[in-house]
Write a protein that holds these residues in place. Structure first.
Motif, PDB file in Angstrom:
ATOM      1  N   PHE A  72       0.836  -1.233  -0.849  1.00  0.00           N
ATOM      2  CA  PHE A  72      -0.019   0.052  -0.429  1.00  0.00           C
ATOM      3  C   PHE A  72       0.953   1.159   0.104  1.00  0.00           C
ATOM      4  CE2 PHE A  72      -2.234   3.560   1.899  1.00  0.00           C
ATOM      5  CZ  PHE A  72      -3.848   3.871   1.452  1.00  0.00           C
ATOM      6  N   GLN A  73       1.953   1.276   1.024  1.00  0.00           N
ATOM      7  CA  GLN A  73       3.199   2.564   0.606  1.00  0.00           C
ATOM      8  C   GLN A  73       2.904   2.385  -0.598  1.00  0.00           C
ATOM      9  OE1 GLN A  73       5.194   1.204   3.854  1.00  0.00           O
ATOM     10  NE2 GLN A  73       4.586   2.355   5.632  1.00  0.00           N
ATOM     11  N   ARG A  74       4.132   1.369  -1.282  1.00  0.00           N
ATOM     12  CA  ARG A  74       4.735   1.745  -2.686  1.00  0.00           C
ATOM     13  C   ARG A  74       3.206   1.951  -3.135  1.00  0.00           C
ATOM     14  NH1 ARG A  74       6.792  -3.096  -1.238  1.00  0.00           N
ATOM     15  NH2 ARG A  74       5.513  -4.416  -2.705  1.00  0.00           N
ATOM     16  N   TRP A  77       3.297   5.730  -2.552  1.00  0.00           N
ATOM     17  CA  TRP A  77       4.115   6.935  -3.198  1.00  0.00           C
ATOM     18  C   TRP A  77       3.971   7.031  -4.760  1.00  0.00           C
ATOM     19  CZ3 TRP A  77       8.219   2.962   0.753  1.00  0.00           C
ATOM     20  CH2 TRP A  77       7.362   3.484   1.833  1.00  0.00           C
ATOM     21  N   SER A  78       3.800   5.986  -5.282  1.00  0.00           N
ATOM     22  CA  SER A  78       4.129   5.796  -6.782  1.00  0.00           C
ATOM     23  C   SER A  78       2.963   7.123  -7.237  1.00  0.00           C
ATOM     24  CB  SER A  78       2.803   4.548  -7.196  1.00  0.00           C
ATOM     25  OG  SER A  78       3.400   4.308  -8.487  1.00  0.00           O
ATOM     26  N   ALA A  79       1.653   7.078  -6.952  1.00  0.00           N
ATOM     27  CA  ALA A  79       0.822   8.026  -7.331  1.00  0.00           C
ATOM     28  C   ALA A  79       1.235   9.701  -6.992  1.00  0.00           C
ATOM     29  CB  ALA A  79      -0.234   7.993  -6.287  1.00  0.00           C
ATOM     30  N   ARG A 105      -6.803   8.475   5.750  1.00  0.00           N
ATOM     31  CA  ARG A 105      -5.967   8.802   7.013  1.00  0.00           C
ATOM     32  C   ARG A 105      -5.002   8.091   6.607  1.00  0.00           C
ATOM     33  NH1 ARG A 105      -7.124  10.967  11.988  1.00  0.00           N
ATOM     34  NH2 ARG A 105      -9.187  11.389  11.796  1.00  0.00           N
ATOM     35  N   ALA A 106      -5.476   7.010   5.395  1.00  0.00           N
ATOM     36  CA  ALA A 106      -3.568   5.549   5.435  1.00  0.00           C
ATOM     37  C   ALA A 106      -2.997   6.184   4.450  1.00  0.00           C
ATOM     38  CB  ALA A 106      -5.063   4.363   5.015  1.00  0.00           C
ATOM     39  N   VAL A 107      -3.532   6.857   3.652  1.00  0.00           N
ATOM     40  CA  VAL A 107      -3.088   7.613   2.483  1.00  0.00           C
ATOM     41  C   VAL A 107      -2.092   8.471   3.206  1.00  0.00           C
ATOM     42  CG1 VAL A 107      -3.464   9.091   0.737  1.00  0.00           C
ATOM     43  CG2 VAL A 107      -4.118   7.457   0.539  1.00  0.00           C
ATOM     44  N   GLY A 112       3.681  10.312   4.865  1.00  0.00           N
ATOM     45  CA  GLY A 112       4.202  10.346   6.164  1.00  0.00           C
ATOM     46  C   GLY A 112       5.588  10.033   5.677  1.00  0.00           C
ATOM     47  N   ARG A 113       5.674   8.313   5.631  1.00  0.00           N
ATOM     48  CA  ARG A 113       6.758   7.714   5.648  1.00  0.00           C
ATOM     49  C   ARG A 113       7.701   7.556   4.305  1.00  0.00           C
ATOM     50  NH1 ARG A 113       2.478   5.779   9.239  1.00  0.00           N
ATOM     51  NH2 ARG A 113       3.982   4.772  11.654  1.00  0.00           N
ATOM     52  N   ASN A 114       6.643   7.879   3.365  1.00  0.00           N
ATOM     53  CA  ASN A 114       7.877   8.107   2.647  1.00  0.00           C
ATOM     54  C   ASN A 114       9.343   8.399   2.780  1.00  0.00           C
ATOM     55  OD1 ASN A 114       8.821   8.804   0.211  1.00  0.00           O
ATOM     56  ND2 ASN A 114       8.257  10.666  -0.181  1.00  0.00           N
ATOM     57  N   PRO A 115       9.893   7.396   2.053  1.00  0.00           N
ATOM     58  CA  PRO A 115      11.533   7.776   2.314  1.00  0.00           C
ATOM     59  C   PRO A 115      12.139   7.955   1.234  1.00  0.00           C
ATOM     60  CG  PRO A 115      11.418   5.522   1.013  1.00  0.00           C
ATOM     61  CD  PRO A 115      10.060   6.160   1.595  1.00  0.00           C
ATOM     62  N   LEU A 116      11.469   8.410   0.228  1.00  0.00           N
ATOM     63  CA  LEU A 116      12.142   9.316  -0.239  1.00  0.00           C
ATOM     64  C   LEU A 116      11.822  11.198  -1.057  1.00  0.00           C
ATOM     65  CD1 LEU A 116      12.537   6.858  -2.852  1.00  0.00           C
ATOM     66  CD2 LEU A 116      13.763   7.675  -2.474  1.00  0.00           C
ATOM     67  N   TRP A 117      11.872  11.868  -0.110  1.00  0.00           N
ATOM     68  CA  TRP A 117      11.770  13.175   0.089  1.00  0.00           C
ATOM     69  C   TRP A 117      12.068  13.612  -1.072  1.00  0.00           C
ATOM     70  CZ3 TRP A 117      13.018  15.609   5.379  1.00  0.00           C
ATOM     71  CH2 TRP A 117      12.232  15.100   6.670  1.00  0.00           C
ATOM     72  N   ILE A 118      11.432  14.412  -1.899  1.00  0.00           N
ATOM     73  CA  ILE A 118      11.384  15.348  -3.053  1.00  0.00           C
ATOM     74  C   ILE A 118      11.758  15.052  -4.597  1.00  0.00           C
ATOM     75  CG2 ILE A 118      13.129  17.273  -4.418  1.00  0.00           C
ATOM     76  CD1 ILE A 118      14.671  17.748  -0.839  1.00  0.00           C
ATOM     77  N   VAL A 119      12.412  13.481  -4.270  1.00  0.00           N
ATOM     78  CA  VAL A 119      12.077  12.901  -5.092  1.00  0.00           C
ATOM     79  C   VAL A 119      10.955  12.358  -5.284  1.00  0.00           C
ATOM     80  CG1 VAL A 119      13.057  11.149  -6.731  1.00  0.00           C
ATOM     81  CG2 VAL A 119      14.523  12.240  -5.772  1.00  0.00           C
ATOM     82  N   VAL A 120      10.511  11.782  -4.643  1.00  0.00           N
ATOM     83  CA  VAL A 120       9.257  11.142  -4.935  1.00  0.00           C
ATOM     84  C   VAL A 120       7.841  12.244  -3.950  1.00  0.00           C
ATOM     85  CG1 VAL A 120       7.227   9.146  -3.946  1.00  0.00           C
ATOM     86  CG2 VAL A 120       9.664   8.744  -4.633  1.00  0.00           C
ATOM     87  N   PRO A 121       7.377  13.590  -4.922  1.00  0.00           N
ATOM     88  CA  PRO A 121       7.470  14.353  -3.855  1.00  0.00           C
ATOM     89  C   PRO A 121       5.608  14.740  -3.113  1.00  0.00           C
ATOM     90  CG  PRO A 121       6.562  14.217  -6.108  1.00  0.00           C
ATOM     91  CD  PRO A 121       6.939  13.543  -5.600  1.00  0.00           C
TER      92      PRO A 121
END
Length: 158
Positions: A72-74, A77-79, A105-107, A112-121
């Protein structure tokens, strides 16, 4: 084994982690770290593209990414990667894009758990009322990033 590099950015020291499988993490630290003198080959492209972004000459990233997270997180992040430079969406709009407005809320949590700041905006996601809500790097950084990407730059009077 993953490589790590520390580079200077206008927002602080960025820590970049990755290997031949791709970049797994980019975060801006709240502490000082010694800058990396010799960038590992696996991270050179990420450093180059981030520098271009901060210089204002890059609006899209083309990096091999390898973030670690749930399915779900991936998906979230893809979106996030589809949000155009200089644009924002609300958490509700992002939930609708993913097909479930009840998952807001899950989104938000996955964002908030995105590990790729800036690149995954993840900084391009705002509250439905336009408010700059939550950002793991701090709202001052989110504001800076959105202003940096804004097509309507504030002009100096002097």
């Amino acid at each position: 084994m993953e490589d790590t590099a520390y580079i200077s950015t206008p927002l602080g020291i960025a820590k970049i982690i990755g290997d031949v499988e791709g970049i797994s993490s980019i975060v801006i630290l709240n502490s000082e770290e010694p800058l990396t003198d010799i960038i590992p080959e696996t991270l050179e492209d990420a450093v180059y593209q981030l520098n271009e972004y901060f210089e204002g000459t890059r609006t899209e990233f083309s990096l091999k990414l390898n973030p670690q997270g749930t399915e779900f997180q991936r998906k979230v992040w893809s979106a996030l990667e589809k949000i155009p430079y200089g644009r924002t969406v609300s958490y509700l709009q992002l939930s609708k894009l993913l097909g479930d407005t009840k998952a807001i809320r899950a989104v938000g949590s996955a964002n908030g758990r995105n590990p790729l700041w800036i690149v995954v905006p993840c900084h391009r996601v705002i509250g439905s009322d336009g408010a700059l809500t939550g950002y793991a790097g701090g709202l001052h950084r989110k504001k800076w990033l959105l202003e940096h990407e804004s097509p309507h730059k504030q002009q100096s009077l002097f």
